[in-house]
Design an enzyme around this catalytic site. Structure first.
Site, short mmCIF file in Angstrom:
data_model
loop_
_atom_site.label_atom_id
_atom_site.label_comp_id
_atom_site.label_asym_id
_atom_site.label_seq_id
_atom_site.Cartn_x
_atom_site.Cartn_y
_atom_site.Cartn_z
N CYS A 134 -3.25 32.25 -13.96
CA CYS A 134 -4.15 32.67 -13.63
C CYS A 134 -4.44 34.28 -14.61
CB CYS A 134 -3.58 33.07 -12.60
SG CYS A 134 -1.17 33.73 -12.19
N GLU A 153 -9.66 33.64 -13.44
CA GLU A 153 -8.51 32.26 -13.75
C GLU A 153 -9.44 30.81 -14.58
OE1 GLU A 153 -5.48 30.29 -10.69
OE2 GLU A 153 -6.40 32.06 -10.71
N GLU A 183 10.32 22.98 -8.75
CA GLU A 183 9.65 24.52 -7.99
C GLU A 183 10.64 25.26 -7.49
OE1 GLU A 183 8.14 27.92 -6.42
OE2 GLU A 183 7.13 26.51 -7.35
N GLN A 211 -3.51 30.18 -3.22
CA GLN A 211 -4.67 30.03 -3.30
C GLN A 211 -5.44 30.57 -2.85
OE1 GLN A 211 -5.21 29.69 -6.84
NE2 GLN A 211 -3.96 27.62 -7.18
N ASN A 248 0.17 21.79 -4.30
CA ASN A 248 -1.59 22.26 -3.90
C ASN A 248 -2.06 20.84 -5.11
OD1 ASN A 248 -3.63 23.47 -3.98
ND2 ASN A 248 -3.80 23.86 -5.60
N TYR A 298 6.86 24.08 -11.83
CA TYR A 298 5.60 25.50 -10.72
C TYR A 298 4.51 24.89 -9.81
CZ TYR A 298 7.05 27.76 -15.57
OH TYR A 298 7.35 27.56 -16.77
#
Length: 369
Positions: A326, A360, A239, A190, A223, A218
């Site tokens: 996003c 976002e 992922e 990020q 995070n 994802y």
């Protein structure tokens, strides 16, 4: 990087424009009031990349005007963190008179952190040798003696030289608790550290009363997985990018979290596994029995293209869907499908990219009664 007009006087005005745009865009979905999370007005970007211009003895950073494609000199960059701005002049000054470090240098990438670490990648149009390594080590030492916590990477065609390590350790504060994240050069992180903290706090708040397990697609470097683990019995996260999976494993261990499992597979592959269309050996090899999970909540943070139709259909099978986007355009397309079965109960704007048109967004969807 392209032109960016960082003007704190205009910050609230540009934010109000985004609020209006996002609210209008999603009005058809009967969304609740928008929760707005502001960015610092300057020094918010943890990453920056600059081309390097050689002019006689001089050496300086340049950027390009998006409209005219004209280059212009950059000595300071208000969008970037203070750490990047502090380092920029000292770095270029230290390389200017050093033939080995400056020769055919064409780009400098900075990756900084809120924790104080910074990583610099020097990109060259030539192969790097022992002399370069010795000079780069001396440069690193000189800058660290001036108070930086710095690492350097040299890159050239099919070549990557790591002096010590190719990552930084970031620390993000989530409701007073500190989380450690390994962020590897050239992999996704990020860009706005302060807004990233607000996103994590929002996600934790949205899932406060959760029961059962969480499925995350994802997941990047973990995070969200790490911060959300406190609200669930177990977290199963997928992922595809190998460096991100490796960072996620590092981060799970560094934070001493024992209820998160990461599997390397795409959202599309995972959909096939969930529907029993295909068996995946890597699930068995990792001791993952999908039937043992009791996931009522799914968390998705897809790339700009959003989710494909099959993944949307699979996601509809869950009681609650948390979606970080996003790209509001593709979020809207996905909501056309998801809103058939779910209502939007939380709606947020995170100003990750001030002074640009990028937005976002976050939505929490709950199954219709």
């Amino acid at each position: 990087m392209a032109t960016l007009d960082v003007n704190p006087q205009r910050y609230q005005e540009q934010l109000a424009e985004k609020v209006e745009r996002l609210t209008d865009m999603f009005a058809p979905y009967n969304v609740p009031e928008l929760e707005v999370f502001e960015s610092p007005e300057q020094h918010y970007r943890m990453r920056a990349e600059f081309r390097v211009w050689h002019e006689g003895e001089d050496l300086y950073y340049i950027m390009f005007n998006q409209e005219t494609r004209e280059k212009y000199r950059v000595d300071q960059f208000p969008a970037a963190s203070r750490l990047i701005n502090d380092l920029m002049p000292l770095l270029v000054e230290a390389m200017k008179d050093n033939e080995s470090l400056r020769r055919k240098l064409f780009q400098v990438d900075f990756l900084s952190t809120l924790s104080g670490e910074i990583l610099v990648s020097l990109l060259y149009h030539r192969q790097l040798d022992e002399e370069w390594i010795e000079n780069a080590k001396a440069l690193k030492q000189r800058l660290n003696d001036e108070g930086f916590n710095l690492n350097i990477i040299g890159r050239a065609r099919k070549m990557k030289i790591i002096l010590d390590r190719d990552y930084v350790i970031e620390k993000l504060d989530v409701n007073g608790q500190s989380y450690i994240y390994q962020q590897v050069e050239n992999s996704f992180t990020q860009p706005n550290g302060k807004v990233a903290e607000k996103m994590l706090e929002w996600a934790v708040d949205c899932t406060q009363e959760s029961t059962g397990d969480l499925l995350e697609l994802y997941c990047g470097n973990g995070n969200f997985s790490l911060a959300l683990a406190q609200n669930f019995d177990r977290v199963l996260a997928t992922e595809l990018a190998k460096p991100s999976v490796e960072s996620a494993q590092y981060n799970i261990a560094a934070n001493k979290i024992d209820n998160v499992q990461i599997i390397r597979m795409s959202a599309e592959e995972f959909t096939e596994a969930m529907e029993g269309k295909r068996e995946f050996r890597r699930l068995k090899d990792n001791g993952v029995d999908l039937k043992s999970y009791n996931c009522n909540t799914i968390f998705v943070d897809p790339p700009r293209a959003g989710m494909d139709v099959d993944t949307c259909k699979m996601v509809q099978g869950y009681e609650r869907i948390m979606y970080i986007s996003c790209n509001p355009e593709t979020l809207k397309e996905n909501l056309d499908i998801l809103s058939e079965t779910h209502n939007v109960t939380r709606f947020a704007l995170f100003d990750q990219f001030p002074y640009t048109h990028h937005m976002e967004a976050g939505v929490l969807l709950e199954r219709k009664a």
